[in-house]
Write a protein that holds these residues in place. Sequence first.
Motif, mmCIF file in Angstrom:
data_model
loop_
_atom_site.group_PDB
_atom_site.id
_atom_site.type_symbol
_atom_site.label_atom_id
_atom_site.label_comp_id
_atom_site.label_asym_id
_atom_site.label_seq_id
_atom_site.Cartn_x
_atom_site.Cartn_y
_atom_site.Cartn_z
ATOM 1 N N ILE A 123 1.068 -0.258 -0.570
ATOM 2 C CA ILE A 123 0.121 -0.438 -0.212
ATOM 3 C C ILE A 123 0.943 0.928 -0.156
ATOM 4 O O ILE A 123 1.848 1.358 0.525
ATOM 5 C CB ILE A 123 -1.324 -0.037 1.212
ATOM 6 N N TYR A 124 0.616 2.278 -0.878
ATOM 7 C CA TYR A 124 1.616 2.799 -0.978
ATOM 8 C C TYR A 124 1.540 4.218 -0.144
ATOM 9 O O TYR A 124 -0.157 4.765 0.110
ATOM 10 C CB TYR A 124 2.259 3.451 -2.307
ATOM 11 N N GLY A 125 2.283 5.530 0.306
ATOM 12 C CA GLY A 125 2.016 5.872 0.446
ATOM 13 C C GLY A 125 1.679 7.584 0.344
ATOM 14 O O GLY A 125 1.970 7.192 -1.561
ATOM 15 N N GLY A 126 2.168 9.439 0.583
ATOM 16 C CA GLY A 126 2.150 9.830 -0.622
ATOM 17 C C GLY A 126 0.863 10.632 0.120
ATOM 18 O O GLY A 126 0.000 11.875 -0.957
ATOM 19 N N ALA A 127 1.080 11.240 1.279
ATOM 20 C CA ALA A 127 0.536 12.199 2.294
ATOM 21 C C ALA A 127 -1.365 11.968 1.754
ATOM 22 O O ALA A 127 -1.881 12.978 2.222
ATOM 23 C CB ALA A 127 1.264 13.474 1.980
ATOM 24 N N PHE B 3 1.667 -4.139 3.623
ATOM 25 C CA PHE B 3 2.943 -3.283 3.870
ATOM 26 C C PHE B 3 2.689 -2.702 3.264
ATOM 27 O O PHE B 3 2.622 -2.167 2.011
ATOM 28 C CB PHE B 3 4.188 -4.497 3.391
ATOM 29 N N GLY B 4 3.277 -1.510 3.837
ATOM 30 C CA GLY B 4 3.838 -0.142 3.269
ATOM 31 C C GLY B 4 4.188 1.120 3.882
ATOM 32 O O GLY B 4 4.315 0.300 5.302
ATOM 33 N N GLU B 5 4.035 2.074 3.421
ATOM 34 C CA GLU B 5 4.980 3.169 3.941
ATOM 35 C C GLU B 5 4.428 4.383 4.059
ATOM 36 O O GLU B 5 3.358 5.209 3.426
ATOM 37 C CB GLU B 5 6.205 3.558 3.200
ATOM 38 N N SER C 66 -2.615 4.063 6.778
ATOM 39 C CA SER C 66 -3.411 3.241 6.036
ATOM 40 C C SER C 66 -3.747 1.788 6.620
ATOM 41 O O SER C 66 -4.305 1.370 7.124
ATOM 42 C CB SER C 66 -3.915 3.194 4.709
ATOM 43 N N ILE C 67 -2.185 1.135 7.097
ATOM 44 C CA ILE C 67 -2.117 0.282 7.488
ATOM 45 C C ILE C 67 -2.672 -0.052 9.398
ATOM 46 O O ILE C 67 -2.549 -0.621 9.419
ATOM 47 C CB ILE C 67 -0.924 -0.970 7.509
#
Length: 518
Positions: A119-123, A198-200, A206-207
């Motif tokens: 799961i991607y990030g991006g504010a 998994f995500g940053e 979100s996770i």
Amino acid sequence: MTTTEFSPPTGGACEGPAPVVRTTAGAVRGRNEEGIAVFRGIPFAAPPVGEARFMAPRPAPAWDGIRDAHAFGPPPPQDLGLMGGPGLIDVPQGDDWLTVNVWTPDADPAARRPVMVWIYGGAYKLGHSGSPGYDARRIAADGDLVVVSLNYRVGMEGFAHIEGAPANRGLLDQVAALEWVRDNIEAFGGDPGQVTVFGESAGAGSIASLLAMPRAAGLFRRAIAQSVPGTFFSDALARDIGTALAAEMGLRPTVADLSTVEPRRLTSAGESLGPKMPQHIDRWGQAAPTVTPFSPVVDGEVLPTTPWQALANGAARDVDLLVGHNRDEYRLFIAMAGQLGQIPEDKATSALRLFAPGPDGEQAYRTAFPDASPSELYERVQTDWLFNMPSLHLAEAQRAGGGRAHVYELTWPAPGNGGALGACHGLDIPLLFGTFGADLALLLFAGAEPSAEAEALSSRFRASWTAFARTGDPGWPAYDTAERLVQLMDAEPVVTAYPGEASRRLWEGYDFRPLPLL
């Protein structure tokens, strides 16, 4: 809706017969690339446009024949300001935003490999699973497992508070994608009972949200949260910001009004409000300086409470958790603003008064870090408030609720800019994926070939992450409040007591509540 082409297999970059898999909506044809079968742009939900706009995701329509899954789906409408403007995402445009991608060593239903879902990030306002930095082939190959990435609605479409629409639509998209994984991943060689999300950054937020959401219960067994942001909005704050967002376009914050604006034009509301947010500090408090008008909303329904409260109450005690952060998280944002080492005393004081915990937070920070310059104090308090302490507290909440957590800190400095960026926000992404020449890595590695040291650390990241996905053990002891052991991710890995003890003590007992409307 975008048009789907059904064509025979093609040669070129493919190796061997093109793999074909049947999903619940229809058959898809991927490509063999460097020993990995790759499927791109598979719809997991219907395009959220027309009557479906601003609504919870709906099932993807079925198709006949074999659908080519060769290209990433279109990115959701988003604010590209942080990425330098449009054109950097080189994919087809359209409204099939809600798609997944699969990398698998073998699309054999009998294989039942562990599954990792990125799961991607991006504010919460930008991001796309097709970004080159998220190419997951090395994770799939090195770990001998299946990797899935997904698109979800961001910005106005996914997170703005809109009357007549459910809150947290972007999170609901993620749940729908995980349901797709549950129902389809076995056909790609994955085990639906052994899924790790998994995500940053916003992906980690979100996770954390998914861990607290009843709708996501049972959809994954393990979770890896990299740099969890502490920004969750109260319903009142989200409503007020939503009203301001709509007002940027002379509209009311309703489905009826906002539906009159084409999705890619609606992004301008967030783009124009963001820089103005600091002017609203008297109403929006700590949210105002973030210039990010979107976050998960603790609405009491989709997201009943904050992740920290939910985990402390045992909501995810049966989910294995790996969580951590980078030592110098906030330095990236200072560098992008051209202010490294240039923060004046008055600006540091304002940050300390706004973000440090407790009524005497400013003085407590100055006492804990007596030799720190204004720039160092400014960076330290925002690193702690925004990422490091929310991440650590998530592990502590998981343990308090009867669960198990492993903790890491990335301390290896990015080589770009003479090492001045340190172990900053986002550095873990190219290290994990091994994508040193894409996206943010171009800044962090200055476009140079990665050193042997960087490649070794990159391999260690993948080995630890994939071992956790397979067994629940990344290779170091679980965190507890007695020894507080964490893994330092550096050129020489070390397991030691949590290194940010001064900050940890300052934030001990702090309750990460939803950000309020003042």
